[in-house]
Design an enzyme around this catalytic site. Structure first.
Site, PDB file in Angstrom:
ATOM      1  N   SER A  26      18.857 -42.642  13.676  1.00  0.00           N
ATOM      2  CA  SER A  26      19.876 -42.110  14.553  1.00  0.00           C
ATOM      3  C   SER A  26      20.859 -43.242  14.815  1.00  0.00           C
ATOM      4  O   SER A  26      20.446 -44.355  15.137  1.00  0.00           O
ATOM      5  CB  SER A  26      19.233 -41.629  15.853  1.00  0.00           C
ATOM      6  N   LYS A  78      14.593 -44.352  17.033  1.00  0.00           N
ATOM      7  CA  LYS A  78      13.994 -43.066  16.686  1.00  0.00           C
ATOM      8  C   LYS A  78      13.564 -42.977  15.222  1.00  0.00           C
ATOM      9  O   LYS A  78      14.218 -43.511  14.345  1.00  0.00           O
ATOM     10  CB  LYS A  78      14.981 -41.924  16.984  1.00  0.00           C
ATOM     11  N   ARG A 119      19.766   5.557  -6.889  1.00  0.00           N
ATOM     12  CA  ARG A 119      20.409   4.236  -6.723  1.00  0.00           C
ATOM     13  C   ARG A 119      20.999   4.213  -5.326  1.00  0.00           C
ATOM     14  O   ARG A 119      21.735   5.135  -4.952  1.00  0.00           O
ATOM     15  CB  ARG A 119      21.527   4.026  -7.757  1.00  0.00           C
ATOM     16  N   ASN A 154      12.757 -39.765  13.454  1.00  0.00           N
ATOM     17  CA  ASN A 154      12.659 -38.324  13.609  1.00  0.00           C
ATOM     18  C   ASN A 154      11.903 -37.668  12.452  1.00  0.00           C
ATOM     19  O   ASN A 154      12.052 -38.084  11.304  1.00  0.00           O
ATOM     20  CB  ASN A 154      14.060 -37.711  13.678  1.00  0.00           C
TER      21      ASN A 154
END
Lengths: 339, 339, 339, 339
Positions: C162, C168, C201, C170
């Site tokens: 980040s 972080k 159809r 993640n």
């Protein structure tokens, strides 16, 4: 629509309970510091009050939308077999208007045999309210985890325990609320798929609607009532919130330290310095503060006191408290309007 | 939200086209008699104008809801990593307000990282608008059937024909619109399931939202544009509408005959008489009128002229024309407001 | 079906990767003790190997079902406009058979213009495989939480970090996989709703299918590939698993202590004793072991050594290791069959 | 799983009824000529037997898949709180095996607390079977329309009539079946969304499953039973089928005429000739045959007798009858296997 009206009244009452409980939590824990988590990783400090304020606002939005629908969209539906009111001669419009008055429902412009907008709106709105309950319940489940333990559902006789695992205090109210929410989503799907109805009366889609609407009402009501119960009795452990935040050794304050450094050496240089320190802390499992103190590039810019200030979660809450106030004042004004 | 704003603008413009086309059809065919069909069986006469008025009203409702959302619900979302605006110190709220003004979006009360009410609302509303388009397209497909042939989609170069079946004039615009609607419903399901997002930023649900919103916008826009095209060029065969109504030998007028008799011999007796006549007509494949004329219990009460009056579809339209007028006047007033 | 065939081949290859990674984790961590969690509360000890074995088995089931569909259900579809093969005179069946051979697809019994069983099956099966990927990704996200930290996704350049929050890591692979799964569910909904197709159809449902199938294939493939990547590079922290288990002060062993006591004083009495001890431990925040040791009703029955044995998570794993072996042997036998 | 087993048994029995009714219709109407319809436009002749054979095959496929699931996938689930069978010491696997035998369910490889593959499979399969019922019911509704009137649902006391519209014979069985199918789809959505369950026991998704499974079973059973009733008593009007085909003035035979001409002047020239004739016939509302006879470019190539042969629907059925035979022989062989 009579069912929807009564169902909406019940929902509004229970949503009031949820909103009141959220507001009380937001007020009480306005400045209770805890970890803000993104992708379930600690990211930045926030307050439990701000989290509750977020729940509150979403609840108020659902409440307002439901109130509007309750007032203006639940209309009488009256049109004879194909919507011409033919059996009433030329008195059809008049009878339809009187019927609406009699039943306390909004008037119709046209009979709406196969214009299902109102029903779709109701269903979608239930999905929205349920979604908010699902969000709150999810947060409670996550915050209740053994390893997080920042909140606990109210202990109730015969609930949440386990006969063979007496140590467990399961978040059963939230789990059931989440189950209800999943059920609501299924019914909203039915209502959406049923929106396209043939000519003047559908061959299937119309028949699918009534059970879907009543089930969606039932399950949304269930979710709201469960969340109300959970929040009204929620145990909040502020000390554990702080302990969880501190357990990361200060890493969660990296943005704060970066901002403090940035004011001295520019944002780019600050970012690089902090990123390096974060890596060292993580690799060596040494607290972030120690790494920073030991780094001359940092200590040249920030004194130990300045560094400690930058590492204090309670001092890096930005507008959290002001935002709680905004939400509470919104709650108060909507509550006054509703009286 | 910028995407949503621009998408909503496009949708509103195309919904205007649909509403205008419906209004023109309602006006022109205000008293064009056709069969009203319930469960796809001819039930009572109605007018094509009333059918178009029904489409119009549903379109106007979607338009109004979308306009409200466009104005008040598409707000800025601005909160930093966890919604505290910490990196802006104490200027967070001010910057957020200015940003909203700058972007022409509504202001936020709180950052709404994981309060997805707005996004859910947008998705649900797209589902609602798509549902209305699906209803119109379904009616067009059904009215275009070889055996019904009351309307036909505009012939367009390279569309609706078939290389090996040159006689075909397929309702391709409506078929594609219906396909778009089914696609929208799928994306609304994604958005509903994504409403419950973890803590301050979700691990999956948030990432699922952006493609779902843009796909829902794209497909709803497709459905609306296709329906606009279909209705703007729709061929309406009033003679065939009348012929289809007459092909049932007057059976569709059974309620009308029953009402005429009921004023003389009471509703119950009238119902039994008519039911008997209907059965005889169906069993013997003799026109309903002949059966009725041959029945002394009927001819004692109704002269041939009275019977013919009761068998005239154009004389048993109830409030159909007045309802068309109500819908058109609602359209005019909403249109004037919108200017 | 050619698209489906090639898509299925890709999926099978990536499912092989997931299965291999699960098997490797199950084998390596066969006896790595960790908390088993129910309703996200620590319940009983289990092993990470058994958790991975559960992932493995679900993956193998999806793989097997997909393989069967790949072999026998992806058939040629060939019937002319309405399924009679009229333009081929009396050579229709022969041509259809040859075409199937040519394309490497299964033969058809009948043309299946509006028998969408095959397409529904494919869609549903993709939903099932995606569901398994969603389960694995959910577990990884939960185990990766800051407060749990028992596993971590592989660090990859440019992913999971980040810019403003350098600390972080993640679980982005799992989060994206979960987003893909939600998207797949939306498309499965489209395919289910499209199953009822008109006559020879459909006018809309058929046109909705192709984009739904290819999107479902794309998103399922995405989920499988992401999970493969995540599991192949997963970091597992066995020490943290044990630490998390121990952090509860032994409460997670309450069933084990109850079973040990039950063999002496009966299950009911044992349950009451343990429940009381659990309550005291939780209320007084004293470790469970100390409470038990201090309780004469317990110490009369169990020596300190016996108690410690009952409190040892590694000694209360039941059939966990044998179950891992069962799953691995199933994997080996399916792998050998596949070669 | 016991519920699922008994539910599957009921379903299989009613699916047998549907298959038998389809087979009887296919056999009886093997060569009953009717219009094949694509996009609800008459396209080419087919037979009602081939249509029923298509229903049959889809029903057999659902039956076969359900039978397989019934036999091999409905397994015991037994694992204690977290799947280790710890409370049974080292006898867990043995007890689990004996339990499966006792209950007449398949054995488990592992306990499957949060491997929901089996449950998802069951739900998806119910969706597939319901989809087939929805297709049949949709065809019946369309063929029952007042303007088509080729089939009619069995008249049953108290059903399909209308108190105020005594002439109506509503396709209520099919309409209700379609409503059931829409309900099933909603529950399948719930089960798909519930597939990702947390760790060793989910907090919400697991609780959402049981009502969804039983509701999906109930509604699928309803749809199958309704369709069985409808098909067993279906009235088929072969004369009306032929009349509807002829009502188009032969346009539906354009491909046949084109093929007849193509063998003489090449496909491209034939296509242009026929397309021109189709346009003239449609524009001037003159029967196709007359237009063709009057066109020297056609009459130079085809005698009146050859033209009439090319315009005979019964002579342009391609492999329709052979395909019915294939489907019936598949039915016979599956029926014999099932005994």
């Amino acid at each position: 629509m009579l069912v929807a009206r009564d169902g909406a009244d019940l929902l509004l009452a229970d949503l009031d309970r949820v909103a009141a409980a959220c507001a009380a939590l937001a007020d009480k824990h306005r400045s209770t510091v805890m970890a803000g988590r993104t992708l379930l990783q600690q990211a930045l400090p926030t307050t439990f009050g701000l989290k509750a304020a977020g729940w509150l606002l979403a609840t108020l939005e659902g409440h307002r939308l439901l109130l509007e629908l309750r007032k203006s969209r639940l209309s009488v539906q009256f049109g004879g077999a194909t919507g011409t009111l033919a059996a009433l001669g030329d008195r059809g419009l008049e009878v339809a208007r009187n019927l609406a008055t009699e039943l306390g429902l909004a008037k119709q412009v046209l009979p709406w045999h196969t214009n299902r907008t109102r029903v779709t709106e109701l269903g979608l709105l239930l999905g929205l309210v349920a979604g908010t309950m699902g969000k709150i319940a999810l947060d409670v489940v996550l915050l209740s985890q053994s390893e997080v333990a920042e909140v606990a559902e109210p202990a109730m006789a015969g609930r949440g325990g386990s006969s063979t695992l007496p140590h467990k205090r399961n978040p059963v109210g939230s789990a059931l609320a989440r189950a209800c929410v999943q059920g609501v989503n299924g019914q909203v799907g039915v209502l959406l798929a049923a929106a396209a109805q043939e000519q003047e009366r559908a061959a299937g889609a119309w028949q699918a609607e009534a059970p879907a609407v009543s089930e969606a009402l039932r399950l949304t009501s269930g979710a709201v009532a469960l969340v109300a119960e959970v929040l009204e009795g929620l145990t909040v452990d502020a000390a554990r919130m702080r302990a969880n935040l501190d357990a990361g050794g200060g890493l969660v304050m990296s943005e704060s330290v970066m901002m403090a450094l940035a004011s001295k050496i520019g944002r780019l240089a600050a970012h690089d310095l902090v990123e390096q320190a974060v890596r060292s802390a993580a690799a060596a499992k040494i607290p972030f503060r120690e790494i920073l103190l030991a780094d001359p590039a940092v200590s040249e810019q920030l004194s130990a006191a300045e560094l400690d200030a930058a590492l204090d979660p309670g001092a890096y809450l930005g507008s959290a408290l002001a935002l709680v106030d905004e939400a509470l004042s919104r709650y108060e004004s909507e509550r006054r309007q509703g009286e």
